[in-house]
Design a protein around this motif. Structure first.
Motif, PDB file in Angstrom:
ATOM      1  N   GLN A  92       0.787  -1.174  -0.156  1.00 31.88           N
ATOM      2  CA  GLN A  92      -0.042   0.083   0.161  1.00 31.88           C
ATOM      3  C   GLN A  92       0.900   1.155   0.066  1.00 31.88           C
ATOM      4  O   GLN A  92       1.879   1.383   1.016  1.00 31.88           O
ATOM      5  N   ASP A  93       0.610   2.274  -1.231  1.00 29.52           N
ATOM      6  CA  ASP A  93       1.185   3.478  -0.915  1.00 29.52           C
ATOM      7  C   ASP A  93       0.308   4.444  -0.414  1.00 29.52           C
ATOM      8  O   ASP A  93      -0.726   4.274  -0.527  1.00 29.52           O
ATOM      9  N   PRO A  94       0.796   5.541  -0.083  1.00 27.57           N
ATOM     10  CA  PRO A  94       0.179   6.693   0.661  1.00 27.57           C
ATOM     11  C   PRO A  94      -0.894   7.181  -0.044  1.00 27.57           C
ATOM     12  O   PRO A  94      -0.852   7.415  -1.336  1.00 27.57           O
ATOM     13  N   GLY A  95      -2.146   7.249   0.512  1.00 31.03           N
ATOM     14  CA  GLY A  95      -3.255   7.666  -0.127  1.00 31.03           C
ATOM     15  C   GLY A  95      -4.008   6.854  -1.323  1.00 31.03           C
ATOM     16  O   GLY A  95      -4.948   7.001  -2.153  1.00 31.03           O
ATOM     17  N   GLU A  96      -3.537   5.465  -1.357  1.00 32.79           N
ATOM     18  CA  GLU A  96      -3.839   4.431  -2.152  1.00 32.79           C
ATOM     19  C   GLU A  96      -4.548   3.165  -1.680  1.00 32.79           C
ATOM     20  O   GLU A  96      -4.342   2.780  -0.396  1.00 32.79           O
ATOM     21  N   GLY A  97      -5.167   2.241  -2.239  1.00 30.76           N
ATOM     22  CA  GLY A  97      -5.539   1.202  -1.697  1.00 30.76           C
ATOM     23  C   GLY A  97      -4.402  -0.081  -1.732  1.00 30.76           C
ATOM     24  O   GLY A  97      -3.721   0.284  -2.674  1.00 30.76           O
ATOM     25  N   VAL A 126       9.455   1.398  -1.256  1.00 31.15           N
ATOM     26  CA  VAL A 126       9.028   2.163  -0.015  1.00 31.15           C
ATOM     27  C   VAL A 126       7.513   2.026   0.033  1.00 31.15           C
ATOM     28  O   VAL A 126       6.969   2.192  -1.073  1.00 31.15           O
ATOM     29  N   GLY A 127       6.890   1.641   1.177  1.00 27.09           N
ATOM     30  CA  GLY A 127       5.282   1.447   1.356  1.00 27.09           C
ATOM     31  C   GLY A 127       5.240   0.690   2.631  1.00 27.09           C
ATOM     32  O   GLY A 127       6.126   0.357   3.348  1.00 27.09           O
ATOM     33  N   ILE A 128       3.985   0.237   2.919  1.00 26.53           N
ATOM     34  CA  ILE A 128       3.551  -0.643   3.727  1.00 26.53           C
ATOM     35  C   ILE A 128       3.084  -2.009   3.132  1.00 26.53           C
ATOM     36  O   ILE A 128       2.249  -2.041   2.361  1.00 26.53           O
ATOM     37  N   TYR A 129       3.755  -3.022   3.646  1.00 23.80           N
ATOM     38  CA  TYR A 129       3.338  -4.219   3.055  1.00 23.80           C
ATOM     39  C   TYR A 129       2.385  -4.919   4.288  1.00 23.80           C
ATOM     40  O   TYR A 129       2.799  -5.313   5.296  1.00 23.80           O
ATOM     41  N   SER A 156     -12.476   7.045   9.599  1.00 23.60           N
ATOM     42  CA  SER A 156     -11.841   6.167   9.217  1.00 23.60           C
ATOM     43  C   SER A 156     -11.540   6.316   7.696  1.00 23.60           C
ATOM     44  O   SER A 156     -12.093   7.211   7.024  1.00 23.60           O
ATOM     45  N   VAL A 157     -10.718   5.486   6.982  1.00 27.05           N
ATOM     46  CA  VAL A 157     -10.617   5.262   5.674  1.00 27.05           C
ATOM     47  C   VAL A 157     -11.318   3.906   5.249  1.00 27.05           C
ATOM     48  O   VAL A 157     -10.906   2.899   5.838  1.00 27.05           O
ATOM     49  N   TYR A 158     -12.176   3.963   4.150  1.00 31.70           N
ATOM     50  CA  TYR A 158     -13.131   2.975   4.051  1.00 31.70           C
ATOM     51  C   TYR A 158     -12.669   2.448   2.481  1.00 31.70           C
ATOM     52  O   TYR A 158     -12.530   3.033   1.700  1.00 31.70           O
ATOM     53  N   PHE A 159     -12.343   1.290   2.334  1.00 29.77           N
ATOM     54  CA  PHE A 159     -11.934   0.371   1.143  1.00 29.77           C
ATOM     55  C   PHE A 159     -12.912  -0.572   0.669  1.00 29.77           C
ATOM     56  O   PHE A 159     -13.495  -1.291   1.501  1.00 29.77           O
ATOM     57  N   CYS A 160     -13.327  -0.670  -0.422  1.00 30.88           N
ATOM     58  CA  CYS A 160     -13.866  -1.541  -1.266  1.00 30.88           C
ATOM     59  C   CYS A 160     -12.987  -2.531  -1.963  1.00 30.88           C
ATOM     60  O   CYS A 160     -11.770  -2.071  -2.337  1.00 30.88           O
ATOM     61  N   GLY A 177     -12.009 -17.665  -2.735  1.00 27.92           N
ATOM     62  CA  GLY A 177     -10.510 -18.270  -2.458  1.00 27.92           C
ATOM     63  C   GLY A 177      -9.516 -17.612  -3.428  1.00 27.92           C
ATOM     64  O   GLY A 177      -8.320 -17.673  -3.140  1.00 27.92           O
ATOM     65  N   GLY A 178      -9.873 -16.776  -4.471  1.00 24.26           N
ATOM     66  CA  GLY A 178      -9.048 -15.835  -5.170  1.00 24.26           C
ATOM     67  C   GLY A 178      -8.659 -14.427  -4.376  1.00 24.26           C
ATOM     68  O   GLY A 178      -9.148 -14.262  -3.312  1.00 24.26           O
ATOM     69  N   GLY A 179      -7.483 -13.965  -4.979  1.00 18.01           N
ATOM     70  CA  GLY A 179      -7.194 -12.827  -4.259  1.00 18.01           C
ATOM     71  C   GLY A 179      -8.346 -11.573  -4.356  1.00 18.01           C
ATOM     72  O   GLY A 179      -9.027 -11.591  -5.203  1.00 18.01           O
ATOM     73  N   GLU A 180      -8.240 -10.537  -3.510  1.00 20.99           N
ATOM     74  CA  GLU A 180      -9.197  -9.536  -3.521  1.00 20.99           C
ATOM     75  C   GLU A 180      -8.601  -8.138  -4.074  1.00 20.99           C
ATOM     76  O   GLU A 180      -7.359  -8.126  -3.799  1.00 20.99           O
ATOM     77  N   TYR A 181      -9.217  -7.422  -5.082  1.00 24.80           N
ATOM     78  CA  TYR A 181      -8.665  -6.279  -5.513  1.00 24.80           C
ATOM     79  C   TYR A 181      -9.260  -5.076  -4.932  1.00 24.80           C
ATOM     80  O   TYR A 181     -10.566  -4.926  -4.904  1.00 24.80           O
ATOM     81  N   PHE A 182      -8.375  -3.942  -4.594  1.00 26.88           N
ATOM     82  CA  PHE A 182      -8.915  -2.914  -3.809  1.00 26.88           C
ATOM     83  C   PHE A 182      -9.163  -1.670  -4.495  1.00 26.88           C
ATOM     84  O   PHE A 182      -8.375  -1.552  -5.537  1.00 26.88           O
ATOM     85  N   GLY A 183     -10.145  -1.174  -4.051  1.00 24.10           N
ATOM     86  CA  GLY A 183     -10.467   0.327  -4.738  1.00 24.10           C
ATOM     87  C   GLY A 183      -9.417   1.434  -3.896  1.00 24.10           C
ATOM     88  O   GLY A 183      -8.534   0.895  -3.147  1.00 24.10           O
ATOM     89  N   ALA A 184      -9.364   2.797  -4.439  1.00 25.85           N
ATOM     90  CA  ALA A 184      -8.588   3.735  -3.896  1.00 25.85           C
ATOM     91  C   ALA A 184      -9.006   4.337  -2.526  1.00 25.85           C
ATOM     92  O   ALA A 184      -8.074   5.091  -1.993  1.00 25.85           O
ATOM     93  N   GLY A 185     -10.120   4.123  -2.040  1.00 18.95           N
ATOM     94  CA  GLY A 185     -10.484   4.434  -0.687  1.00 18.95           C
ATOM     95  C   GLY A 185     -11.444   5.576  -0.504  1.00 18.95           C
ATOM     96  O   GLY A 185     -11.231   6.394  -1.280  1.00 18.95           O
ATOM     97  N   THR A 186     -11.953   5.619   0.475  1.00 20.83           N
ATOM     98  CA  THR A 186     -12.862   6.926   1.097  1.00 20.83           C
ATOM     99  C   THR A 186     -12.358   7.167   2.229  1.00 20.83           C
ATOM    100  O   THR A 186     -12.287   6.419   3.048  1.00 20.83           O
ATOM    101  N   ARG A 187     -11.809   8.463   2.281  1.00 19.55           N
ATOM    102  CA  ARG A 187     -11.437   9.075   3.605  1.00 19.55           C
ATOM    103  C   ARG A 187     -12.621   9.806   4.471  1.00 19.55           C
ATOM    104  O   ARG A 187     -13.338  10.628   3.690  1.00 19.55           O
ATOM    105  N   LEU A 188     -13.240   9.221   5.317  1.00 20.99           N
ATOM    106  CA  LEU A 188     -14.423   9.854   5.944  1.00 20.99           C
ATOM    107  C   LEU A 188     -14.130  10.416   7.425  1.00 20.99           C
ATOM    108  O   LEU A 188     -13.526   9.757   8.270  1.00 20.99           O
ATOM    109  N   SER A 189     -14.644  11.537   7.570  1.00 23.37           N
ATOM    110  CA  SER A 189     -14.368  12.402   8.743  1.00 23.37           C
ATOM    111  C   SER A 189     -15.494  12.542   9.424  1.00 23.37           C
ATOM    112  O   SER A 189     -16.410  13.449   8.804  1.00 23.37           O
ATOM    113  N   VAL A 190     -15.845  12.191  10.674  1.00 22.88           N
ATOM    114  CA  VAL A 190     -17.136  12.577  11.397  1.00 22.88           C
ATOM    115  C   VAL A 190     -16.941  13.585  12.681  1.00 22.88           C
ATOM    116  O   VAL A 190     -15.963  13.065  13.328  1.00 22.88           O
ATOM    117  N   LEU A 191     -17.249  14.712  12.477  1.00 19.26           N
ATOM    118  CA  LEU A 191     -16.871  15.845  13.326  1.00 19.26           C
ATOM    119  C   LEU A 191     -18.021  15.797  14.567  1.00 19.26           C
ATOM    120  O   LEU A 191     -19.208  15.541  14.273  1.00 19.26           O
TER     121      LEU A 191
END
Lengths: 113, 112
Positions: free
Chosen positions: A37-42, A84-87, B87-91, B98-112
Motif C-alpha cells: 500500500q502506497d500513501p493515499g491508495e488502496g 517504499v510503502g507498507i506491506y 476512518s478510511v473505507y476500502f471496497c 478463494g481468489g485474491g481481492e482487489y481494492f479500490g482507492a478508498g474513501t476518507r471519512l471524517s465525522v465531526l
C-alpha cells in the motif's frame, strides 16, 4: 477479532539490500496473500499463495506459504526507492458463502539511497 | 486499478447524519467487500456480498448496513454517523471464492 502477527513493524534499509518480513498466525489459512500500500491508495496484490510449502516469485519478490499453513514470508531482493510503502500479509479462509481475509498490521519499509 | 471506483473520495460530515459510500466495479465480479482501515488495527472487514441482494456481516459490522441491487454496485451506509466511524473505507472485489481481492482507492471519512 483475529489478527496476524506481522514483523518487523518497520524497517529502514539501504538501496540494494535484501528485505525479509514474515507473518504468523494461530489459525490455519487456505491462502496467503501479500499486498503493498502506497500513501493515499488502496492495497495492491503482489503475490498469492495457494498451497502449503508453495514458493512463488514476482520479479524481485519471493513469497512462501509455510508448511504448517500458519505462516508466510516475503522477501524483496535488491531493494529500490519505489519499494517504499507498507506491506500487508493476509490469510484467507473460505466460508460457506465467500472467502474472508484477515490482515496483518503491516510492515513499513523505508529505503535510503 | 482493477476497474473499481469509490465515491466520494473524501467526506466530512457531522455526528448523527446518515452517510452512504458507493463502490462501483466494471469487472462483473461476484464478490464485493467493505473494509475500514485504522492505525493499529490494519484492515478490518465490515460487510461483504456474494451476489445481488446476498450480503453478510464481517468483523466490525455494528453501525453499518449494506445493499447490493446490481452486480456492479455495493453501497455502505452509516445510518447515524459517530466519531468512532472516522476512518478510511476500502471496497474490494473478487471473482473467485478463494481468489485474491482487489481494492479500490478508498474513501476518507471524517465525522465531526
Amino acid at each position: 477479532g483475529q489478527q496476524l502477527n506481522q514483523s518487523p513493524q518497520s524497517m529502514f534499509i539501504q538501496e540494494g539490500e535484501d528485505v525479509s518480513m514474515n507473518c504468523t498466525s494461530s489459525s490455519i489459512f487456505n491462502t496467503w496473500l501479500w499486498y503493498k500500500q502506497d500513501p493515499g491508495e488502496g492495497p495492491v496484490l503482489l503475490i498469492a499463495l495457494y498451497k502449503a510449502g508453495e514458493l512463488t516469485s514476482n520479479g524481485r519478490l519471493t513469497a512462501q506459504f509455510g508448511i504448517t499453513r500458519k505462516d508466510s514470508f516475503l522477501n524483496i531482493s535488491a531493494s529500490i526507492p519505489s519499494d517504499v510503502g507498507i506491506y500487508f500479509c493476509a490469510g484467507q479462509t473460505n466460508t460457506g458463502t465467500a472467502s474472508k481475509l484477515t490482515f496483518g498490521t503491516g510492515t513499513r519499509l523505508q529505503v535510503t539511497l | 486499478d482493477a476497474g473499481i471506483t469509490q465515491s466520494p473520495r473524501h467526506k466530512v460530515t457531522e455526528t448523527g447524519t446518515p452517510v452512504t459510500l458507493r463502490c462501483h466495479q466494471t469487472e462483473n465480479h461476484r464478490y464485493m467487500y467493505w473494509y475500514r482501515q485504522d492505525p493499529g488495527h490494519g484492515l478490518r472487514l465490515i460487510h461483504y456480498s456474494y451476489g445481488v441482494k446476498d450480503t453478510d456481516k464481517g468483523e466490525v459490522s455494528d453501525g453499518y448496513s449494506v445493499s447490493r441491487s446490481k452486480t456492479e454496485d455495493f453501497l455502505l451506509t452509516l445510518e447515524s454517523a459517530t466519531s468512532s466511524q472516522t476512518s478510511v473505507y476500502f471496497c474490494a472485489i473478487s471473482g473467485l471464492q478463494g481468489g485474491g481481492e482487489y481494492f479500490g482507492a478508498g474513501t476518507r471519512l471524517s465525522v465531526l
